[in-house]
Write a protein that holds these residues in place. Structure first.
Motif, PDB file in Angstrom:
ATOM      1  N   VAL A   1    -125.387 -66.520 -48.560  1.00  0.00           N
ATOM      2  CA  VAL A   1    -124.815 -67.468 -49.716  1.00  0.00           C
ATOM      3  C   VAL A   1    -125.036 -68.903 -49.458  1.00  0.00           C
ATOM      4  O   VAL A   1    -124.795 -69.545 -48.516  1.00  0.00           O
ATOM      5  N   ASP A   2    -125.690 -69.452 -50.486  1.00  0.00           N
ATOM      6  CA  ASP A   2    -125.683 -70.934 -50.563  1.00  0.00           C
ATOM      7  C   ASP A   2    -124.626 -71.623 -50.331  1.00  0.00           C
ATOM      8  O   ASP A   2    -123.753 -71.470 -51.074  1.00  0.00           O
ATOM      9  N   ASN A   3    -124.766 -72.717 -49.446  1.00  0.00           N
ATOM     10  CA  ASN A   3    -123.768 -73.789 -49.209  1.00  0.00           C
ATOM     11  C   ASN A   3    -124.080 -75.181 -49.106  1.00  0.00           C
ATOM     12  O   ASN A   3    -123.126 -75.821 -48.810  1.00  0.00           O
TER      13      ASN A   3
ATOM     14  N   THR B   1    -131.699 -74.000 -36.502  1.00  0.00           N
ATOM     15  CA  THR B   1    -130.396 -73.413 -36.030  1.00  0.00           C
ATOM     16  C   THR B   1    -129.784 -72.426 -36.550  1.00  0.00           C
ATOM     17  O   THR B   1    -129.639 -72.271 -37.889  1.00  0.00           O
ATOM     18  N   LEU B   2    -129.498 -71.279 -35.936  1.00  0.00           N
ATOM     19  CA  LEU B   2    -128.482 -70.174 -36.277  1.00  0.00           C
ATOM     20  C   LEU B   2    -127.408 -70.491 -35.475  1.00  0.00           C
ATOM     21  O   LEU B   2    -127.090 -70.336 -34.199  1.00  0.00           O
ATOM     22  N   PHE B   3    -126.087 -70.549 -36.071  1.00  0.00           N
ATOM     23  CA  PHE B   3    -124.874 -70.642 -35.421  1.00  0.00           C
ATOM     24  C   PHE B   3    -123.818 -69.628 -35.911  1.00  0.00           C
ATOM     25  O   PHE B   3    -123.237 -69.678 -36.867  1.00  0.00           O
ATOM     26  N   VAL B   4    -123.669 -68.521 -34.655  1.00  0.00           N
ATOM     27  CA  VAL B   4    -122.451 -67.597 -34.962  1.00  0.00           C
ATOM     28  C   VAL B   4    -121.422 -68.084 -35.047  1.00  0.00           C
ATOM     29  O   VAL B   4    -120.696 -68.719 -34.000  1.00  0.00           O
ATOM     30  N   THR B   5    -120.225 -67.581 -35.796  1.00  0.00           N
ATOM     31  CA  THR B   5    -118.881 -67.718 -35.690  1.00  0.00           C
ATOM     32  C   THR B   5    -118.182 -66.905 -36.313  1.00  0.00           C
ATOM     33  O   THR B   5    -118.691 -66.118 -37.267  1.00  0.00           O
ATOM     34  N   HIS B   6    -116.957 -66.420 -35.943  1.00  0.00           N
ATOM     35  CA  HIS B   6    -115.780 -65.619 -36.405  1.00  0.00           C
ATOM     36  C   HIS B   6    -115.012 -66.486 -37.453  1.00  0.00           C
ATOM     37  O   HIS B   6    -114.209 -65.895 -38.059  1.00  0.00           O
ATOM     38  N   ASP B   7    -115.185 -67.866 -37.319  1.00  0.00           N
ATOM     39  CA  ASP B   7    -114.161 -68.392 -38.081  1.00  0.00           C
ATOM     40  C   ASP B   7    -115.002 -69.085 -39.724  1.00  0.00           C
ATOM     41  O   ASP B   7    -115.824 -69.582 -39.750  1.00  0.00           O
ATOM     42  N   VAL B   8    -114.246 -68.401 -40.645  1.00  0.00           N
ATOM     43  CA  VAL B   8    -114.888 -68.540 -42.011  1.00  0.00           C
ATOM     44  C   VAL B   8    -115.199 -70.127 -42.269  1.00  0.00           C
ATOM     45  O   VAL B   8    -115.861 -70.740 -42.939  1.00  0.00           O
ATOM     46  N   ASP B   9    -114.048 -70.666 -41.956  1.00  0.00           N
ATOM     47  CA  ASP B   9    -114.010 -72.414 -42.399  1.00  0.00           C
ATOM     48  C   ASP B   9    -115.056 -73.141 -41.728  1.00  0.00           C
ATOM     49  O   ASP B   9    -115.879 -73.832 -42.150  1.00  0.00           O
ATOM     50  N   GLU B  10    -115.362 -72.609 -40.381  1.00  0.00           N
ATOM     51  CA  GLU B  10    -116.414 -73.144 -39.523  1.00  0.00           C
ATOM     52  C   GLU B  10    -117.640 -72.875 -40.238  1.00  0.00           C
ATOM     53  O   GLU B  10    -118.492 -73.686 -40.213  1.00  0.00           O
ATOM     54  N   ALA B  11    -117.979 -71.695 -40.564  1.00  0.00           N
ATOM     55  CA  ALA B  11    -119.156 -71.156 -41.226  1.00  0.00           C
ATOM     56  C   ALA B  11    -119.366 -71.897 -42.371  1.00  0.00           C
ATOM     57  O   ALA B  11    -120.600 -72.618 -42.482  1.00  0.00           O
ATOM     58  N   ILE B  12    -118.476 -72.379 -43.165  1.00  0.00           N
ATOM     59  CA  ILE B  12    -118.758 -73.158 -44.466  1.00  0.00           C
ATOM     60  C   ILE B  12    -118.866 -74.523 -44.178  1.00  0.00           C
ATOM     61  O   ILE B  12    -119.577 -75.166 -44.628  1.00  0.00           O
ATOM     62  N   LEU B  13    -117.935 -75.099 -43.034  1.00  0.00           N
ATOM     63  CA  LEU B  13    -118.082 -76.447 -42.812  1.00  0.00           C
ATOM     64  C   LEU B  13    -119.640 -77.046 -42.274  1.00  0.00           C
ATOM     65  O   LEU B  13    -120.072 -78.020 -42.523  1.00  0.00           O
ATOM     66  N   LEU B  14    -120.286 -75.935 -41.457  1.00  0.00           N
ATOM     67  CA  LEU B  14    -121.572 -76.206 -40.690  1.00  0.00           C
ATOM     68  C   LEU B  14    -122.786 -75.795 -41.321  1.00  0.00           C
ATOM     69  O   LEU B  14    -123.961 -76.306 -40.870  1.00  0.00           O
TER      70      LEU B  14
ATOM     71  N   VAL C   1    -124.469 -69.683 -45.665  1.00  0.00           N
ATOM     72  CA  VAL C   1    -123.842 -68.711 -44.779  1.00  0.00           C
ATOM     73  C   VAL C   1    -124.185 -67.299 -44.895  1.00  0.00           C
ATOM     74  O   VAL C   1    -124.496 -66.627 -45.935  1.00  0.00           O
ATOM     75  N   ILE C   2    -124.568 -66.881 -43.843  1.00  0.00           N
ATOM     76  CA  ILE C   2    -125.121 -65.211 -43.672  1.00  0.00           C
ATOM     77  C   ILE C   2    -124.137 -64.413 -43.404  1.00  0.00           C
ATOM     78  O   ILE C   2    -123.474 -64.479 -42.224  1.00  0.00           O
TER      79      ILE C   2
ATOM     80  N   ALA D   1    -133.537 -76.403 -40.654  1.00  0.00           N
ATOM     81  CA  ALA D   1    -132.263 -76.027 -41.124  1.00  0.00           C
ATOM     82  C   ALA D   1    -131.231 -75.406 -40.367  1.00  0.00           C
ATOM     83  O   ALA D   1    -131.724 -74.993 -39.335  1.00  0.00           O
ATOM     84  N   ILE D   2    -129.874 -75.339 -40.972  1.00  0.00           N
ATOM     85  CA  ILE D   2    -128.900 -74.780 -39.996  1.00  0.00           C
ATOM     86  C   ILE D   2    -128.167 -73.770 -41.083  1.00  0.00           C
ATOM     87  O   ILE D   2    -127.792 -74.227 -41.928  1.00  0.00           O
ATOM     88  N   TYR D   3    -128.264 -72.308 -40.412  1.00  0.00           N
ATOM     89  CA  TYR D   3    -127.616 -71.440 -41.081  1.00  0.00           C
ATOM     90  C   TYR D   3    -126.344 -70.772 -40.291  1.00  0.00           C
ATOM     91  O   TYR D   3    -126.585 -70.741 -38.975  1.00  0.00           O
ATOM     92  N   THR D   4    -125.200 -70.572 -40.798  1.00  0.00           N
ATOM     93  CA  THR D   4    -124.181 -70.060 -39.865  1.00  0.00           C
ATOM     94  C   THR D   4    -124.054 -68.686 -40.275  1.00  0.00           C
ATOM     95  O   THR D   4    -124.325 -68.028 -41.368  1.00  0.00           O
ATOM     96  N   VAL D   5    -123.471 -67.853 -39.335  1.00  0.00           N
ATOM     97  CA  VAL D   5    -123.467 -66.340 -39.309  1.00  0.00           C
ATOM     98  C   VAL D   5    -122.135 -65.866 -38.888  1.00  0.00           C
ATOM     99  O   VAL D   5    -121.651 -66.179 -38.020  1.00  0.00           O
ATOM    100  N   ILE D   6    -121.630 -65.039 -39.866  1.00  0.00           N
ATOM    101  CA  ILE D   6    -120.111 -64.416 -39.721  1.00  0.00           C
ATOM    102  C   ILE D   6    -120.471 -63.013 -40.068  1.00  0.00           C
ATOM    103  O   ILE D   6    -121.357 -62.458 -40.635  1.00  0.00           O
ATOM    104  N   GLY D   7    -119.619 -62.327 -39.264  1.00  0.00           N
ATOM    105  CA  GLY D   7    -119.650 -60.900 -39.330  1.00  0.00           C
ATOM    106  C   GLY D   7    -118.648 -60.219 -38.346  1.00  0.00           C
ATOM    107  O   GLY D   7    -118.095 -60.456 -37.281  1.00  0.00           O
TER     108      GLY D   7
END
Length: 258
Positions: free
Chosen positions: A224-226, A193-206, A210-211, A36-42
């Protein structure tokens, strides 16, 4: 042992406190299914990089447990590919040499140089940097170094892939192009995969989920399920109603957590 611990990456009651400082990460509980691939923003200081370093084995002074498929994530059998914020490239090695060294360390029994060179060329081409193969990292732009670091991470065919803001040095157009290239490569080789980003759009796209990390480490993170966006063809995501609604939802959670 519970079934959750036997399914992918399982983090339980993980907390990190650096000496003489406030907690960097507090009581994180997370299950990331295999492949699975989860993105992380914070916000800055929420512990995103500390979380990645703990999983990667670069930070051993933590409380709690980090497991993969029911066993310690730090066993030799669990190959972890990390793309850190500073790229982590060896300045005395060429682009090709950096990838070659990583492959040699992670797959020491692979003796067929011709096959290895073929694989290196494949990843350089897939990331659009084949012409940089014989250059050294210090002669590259930040964005080019990021591409090399991502190519190197994919080339070792990791069990777990950790990316800490891998597109931060890219302009908007290049970033969008690399998001698609990255996702295509991930779909072909779906590491956990865990993918850290500051970009909200990127977190949702990938991300399939979304954590959202809280600003206060004492608070629980929000997942949040995406899938509604993730399943849409990548080129169509930004224009979809699902993307618009998800953006509103994620920003609402961010306001609550930050």
């Amino acid at each position: 042992m519970s079934s959750l611990k036997n399914n992918g990456l399982h983090i339980q009651n993980l907390s990190i406190v650096y000496k003489g400082e406030n907690p960097a990460l507090g009581d994180v509980n997370l299950t990331l299914p295999e492949h699975a691939i989860y993105t992380v923003i914070g916000p800055s200081g929420s512990g995103k990089s500390s979380l990645m370093r703990a999983i990667a084995g670069l930070l051993r002074d933590y409380q709690g447990e980090i497991m993969f498929n029911g066993r310690s994530v730090h066993r030799k059998e669990t190959l972890i590919g990390l793309v850190p914020q500073n790229y982590g490239l060896l300045p005395w090695k060429t682009v090709r040499g950096n990838i070659q060294m990583a492959m040699k360390i992670t797959h020491p029994s692979q003796r067929h140089r011709e096959e290895q060179d073929k694989q290196i060329q494949h990843w350089l081409t897939s990331m659009g940097i084949s012409e940089l193969a014989d250059r050294y990292p210090l002669s590259l732009s930040g964005g080019q170094q990021q591409r090399v670091a991502i190519a190197r991470a994919f080339a070792i065919l990791p069990t777990i892939l950790l990316l800490d803001e891998p597109f931060s040095a890219l302009d908007a157009m290049t970033r969008e192009a690399l998001q698609l290239i990255f996702l295509d490569n991930w779909l072909a080789h779906p590491a956990t995969t865990l993918f850290v980003t500051h970009d909200v759009d990127e977190a949702i796209l990938l991300g399939q989920k979304v954590i959202v990390m809280p600003s206060d480490p004492k608070d629980a993170l929000e997942i949040v399920d995406n899938e509604s966006v993730f399943q849409i063809k990548h080129e169509d995501k930004r224009e979809s109603n699902e993307f618009f609604e998800q953006t509103k939802l994620i920003r609402k959670v961010m306001h609550e957590k930050w």
